[in-house]
Motif scaffolding. Structure first.
Motif, PDB file in Angstrom:
ATOM      1  N   PRO A 284       0.818  -1.215   0.000  1.00 17.07           N
ATOM      2  CA  PRO A 284       0.000   0.000   0.000  1.00 17.07           C
ATOM      3  C   PRO A 284       0.854   1.269   0.000  1.00 17.07           C
ATOM      4  O   PRO A 284       2.082   1.182  -0.031  1.00 17.07           O
ATOM      5  CB  PRO A 284      -0.713  -0.123   1.342  1.00 17.07           C
ATOM      6  CG  PRO A 284       0.326  -0.754   2.241  1.00 17.07           C
ATOM      7  CD  PRO A 284       1.180  -1.631   1.366  1.00 17.07           C
TER       8      PRO A 284
ATOM      9  N   ASN B 128       1.253   5.012   2.296  1.00 20.71           N
ATOM     10  CA  ASN B 128       0.872   5.706   3.533  1.00 20.71           C
ATOM     11  C   ASN B 128       0.490   7.134   3.148  1.00 20.71           C
ATOM     12  O   ASN B 128       1.230   7.786   2.427  1.00 20.71           O
ATOM     13  CB  ASN B 128       2.052   5.788   4.515  1.00 20.71           C
ATOM     14  CG  ASN B 128       2.324   4.446   5.170  1.00 20.71           C
ATOM     15  OD1 ASN B 128       1.505   3.535   5.108  1.00 20.71           O
ATOM     16  ND2 ASN B 128       3.488   4.336   5.800  1.00 20.71           N
TER      17      ASN B 128
ATOM     18  N   GLU C 215       3.570   8.368   0.994  1.00 21.62           N
ATOM     19  CA  GLU C 215       4.825   7.605   1.059  1.00 21.62           C
ATOM     20  C   GLU C 215       4.635   6.285   0.334  1.00 21.62           C
ATOM     21  O   GLU C 215       3.594   5.642   0.486  1.00 21.62           O
ATOM     22  CB  GLU C 215       5.158   7.273   2.515  1.00 21.62           C
ATOM     23  CG  GLU C 215       5.613   8.427   3.356  1.00 21.62           C
ATOM     24  CD  GLU C 215       5.869   7.947   4.776  1.00 21.62           C
ATOM     25  OE1 GLU C 215       6.951   8.217   5.296  1.00 21.62           O
ATOM     26  OE2 GLU C 215       4.990   7.285   5.361  1.00 21.62           O
ATOM     27  N   HIS C 216       5.647   5.936  -0.436  1.00 19.13           N
ATOM     28  CA  HIS C 216       5.619   4.640  -1.115  1.00 19.13           C
ATOM     29  C   HIS C 216       7.040   4.100  -1.208  1.00 19.13           C
ATOM     30  O   HIS C 216       7.999   4.870  -1.280  1.00 19.13           O
ATOM     31  CB  HIS C 216       4.998   4.793  -2.518  1.00 19.13           C
ATOM     32  CG  HIS C 216       4.861   3.487  -3.237  1.00 19.13           C
ATOM     33  ND1 HIS C 216       5.750   3.074  -4.199  1.00 19.13           N
ATOM     34  CD2 HIS C 216       3.941   2.505  -3.114  1.00 19.13           C
ATOM     35  CE1 HIS C 216       5.376   1.881  -4.638  1.00 19.13           C
ATOM     36  NE2 HIS C 216       4.283   1.521  -4.002  1.00 19.13           N
ATOM     37  N   LEU C 217       7.130   2.787  -1.221  1.00 20.38           N
ATOM     38  CA  LEU C 217       8.401   2.065  -1.307  1.00 20.38           C
ATOM     39  C   LEU C 217       9.320   2.630  -2.389  1.00 20.38           C
ATOM     40  O   LEU C 217      10.533   2.718  -2.221  1.00 20.38           O
ATOM     41  CB  LEU C 217       8.076   0.601  -1.642  1.00 20.38           C
ATOM     42  CG  LEU C 217       8.927  -0.496  -1.028  1.00 20.38           C
ATOM     43  CD1 LEU C 217       8.826  -0.432   0.486  1.00 20.38           C
ATOM     44  CD2 LEU C 217       8.441  -1.844  -1.531  1.00 20.38           C
TER      45      LEU C 217
HETATM   46  C1  LIG Z   1       4.073   3.273   6.336  1.00 18.81           C
HETATM   47  O1  LIG Z   1       4.061   3.490   7.740  1.00 18.81           O
HETATM   48  C2  LIG Z   1       4.480   2.358   8.496  1.00 18.81           C
HETATM   49  C3  LIG Z   1       4.298   2.702   9.964  1.00 18.81           C
HETATM   50  O2  LIG Z   1       4.784   3.970  10.270  1.00 18.81           O
HETATM   51  C4  LIG Z   1       5.929   2.008   8.145  1.00 18.81           C
HETATM   52  O3  LIG Z   1       6.358   0.876   8.850  1.00 18.81           O
HETATM   53  C5  LIG Z   1       6.001   1.734   6.628  1.00 18.81           C
HETATM   54  O4  LIG Z   1       7.340   1.505   6.256  1.00 18.81           O
HETATM   55  C6  LIG Z   1       5.451   2.887   5.834  1.00 18.81           C
HETATM   56  N1  LIG Z   1       5.352   2.503   4.438  1.00 18.81           N
HETATM   57  C7  LIG Z   1       5.872   3.238   3.456  1.00 18.81           C
HETATM   58  C8  LIG Z   1       5.671   2.719   2.086  1.00 18.81           C
HETATM   59  O5  LIG Z   1       6.511   4.264   3.628  1.00 18.81           O
END
Ligand SMILES: *[C@@H]1O[C@H](CO)[C@@H](O)[C@H](O)[C@H]1NC(C)=O
Length: 238
Positions: free
Chosen positions: A136, A138, A186-188
């Motif tokens: 997903p 964030n 936020e994305h990978l």
């Molecule tokens: C999204 O948030 C979670 C919890 O803060 C974190 O572990 C995860 O790496 C984040 N995902 C991305 C794609 O940044």
């Protein structure tokens, strides 16, 4: 003359197509090492999804559908589906010798209000993120530079035809003149978050849309009249 006849034919075709009824019913089960989803949709609208954090099924159906209820045990079924998915995933990962995942950042991101902005009237901001893989994302929100979590929600990842995903985050808010909102993703595949800004602007219901609509309608009516006239004339002549 021939051009006009073609135009009329095209209009008929559009009417026929719109009379067709074609629905898309979709069941989605997906999992990764850290995440999973199980969802049922109709024509892109969510009917049911498993909330694995709350441990229950959610029916987030929009107000324009007659509510469809899922039988008891649907959530337990979703949990079982996850176990099958994880087992399959392990087998596939082994077979593919842990091939690195493909990473695609979001290809589109939009922020907009659900309803026409009326100062002081409850509304929602929508942050629409699409074209990313894997799921997903964030999503976080700010109001005037400060982080907001109250009134926010995000739907489960929705698979697109090209096997990327779409996710939609919402923020309930009351528009006040001059307030500035932002949505960050936020994305990978992103080294830093993508951000979109949205500002509450004074919007008086102007005459602009009315004039535009009136003009458009007039042009449309005149066009159909002219088309019909030439069509009949052409038939009489042949
Ligand atoms: C999204 O948030 C979670 C919890 O803060 C974190 O572990 C995860 O790496 C984040 N995902 C991305 C794609 O940044």
């Amino acid at each position: 003359m021939r051009m006009k006849m073609k135009l009329l034919l095209f209009l008929c075709c559009v009417l026929w197509v719109s009379a067709d009824v074609l629905h898309e019913d979709l069941a989605i089960t997906g999992c990764s090492d850290s995440d999973g989803e199980n969802m049922y949709t109709l024509d892109g609208e969510e009917k049911w999804y498993a909330d694995f954090k709350q441990g229950k099924g959610i029916e987030p159906q929009p107000p324009f559908v007659d509510h469809m209820s899922y039988p008891e045990g649907t959530y337990e079924e979703a949990v079982a589906n996850q176990q099958v998915c994880r087992t399959n995933l392990k087998v596939v990962q082994k077979a593919m010798k842990d091939l690195p995942l493909e990473n695609d950042p979001p290809s589109s991101m939009m922020i907009y209000s659900r309803d026409y902005v009326d100062l002081g009237e409850k509304n929602s901001l929508i942050c629409h993120v699409s074209g990313f893989y894997p799921a997903p994302v964030n999503v976080s929100w700010t109001k005037n530079g400060e982080k907001v979590t109250e009134g926010t929600s995000i739907n489960v990842p929705f698979p697109n035809k090209d096997s990327s995903f779409t996710q939609i985050s919402r923020l309930d808010f009351i528009p006040k003149q001059g307030d500035i909102y932002s949505c960050s993703v936020e994305h990978l595949a992103l080294t830093q978050p993508l951000t979109r800004i949205w500002e509450v602007e004074a919007t008086k219901p102007g005459i602009g849309p009315t004039v535009f609509c009136g003009l458009g309608l007039t042009v449309g009516v005149v066009g159909v009249a002219a088309g019909t006239y030439f069509f009949i004339k052409a038939i009489k002549r042949s």
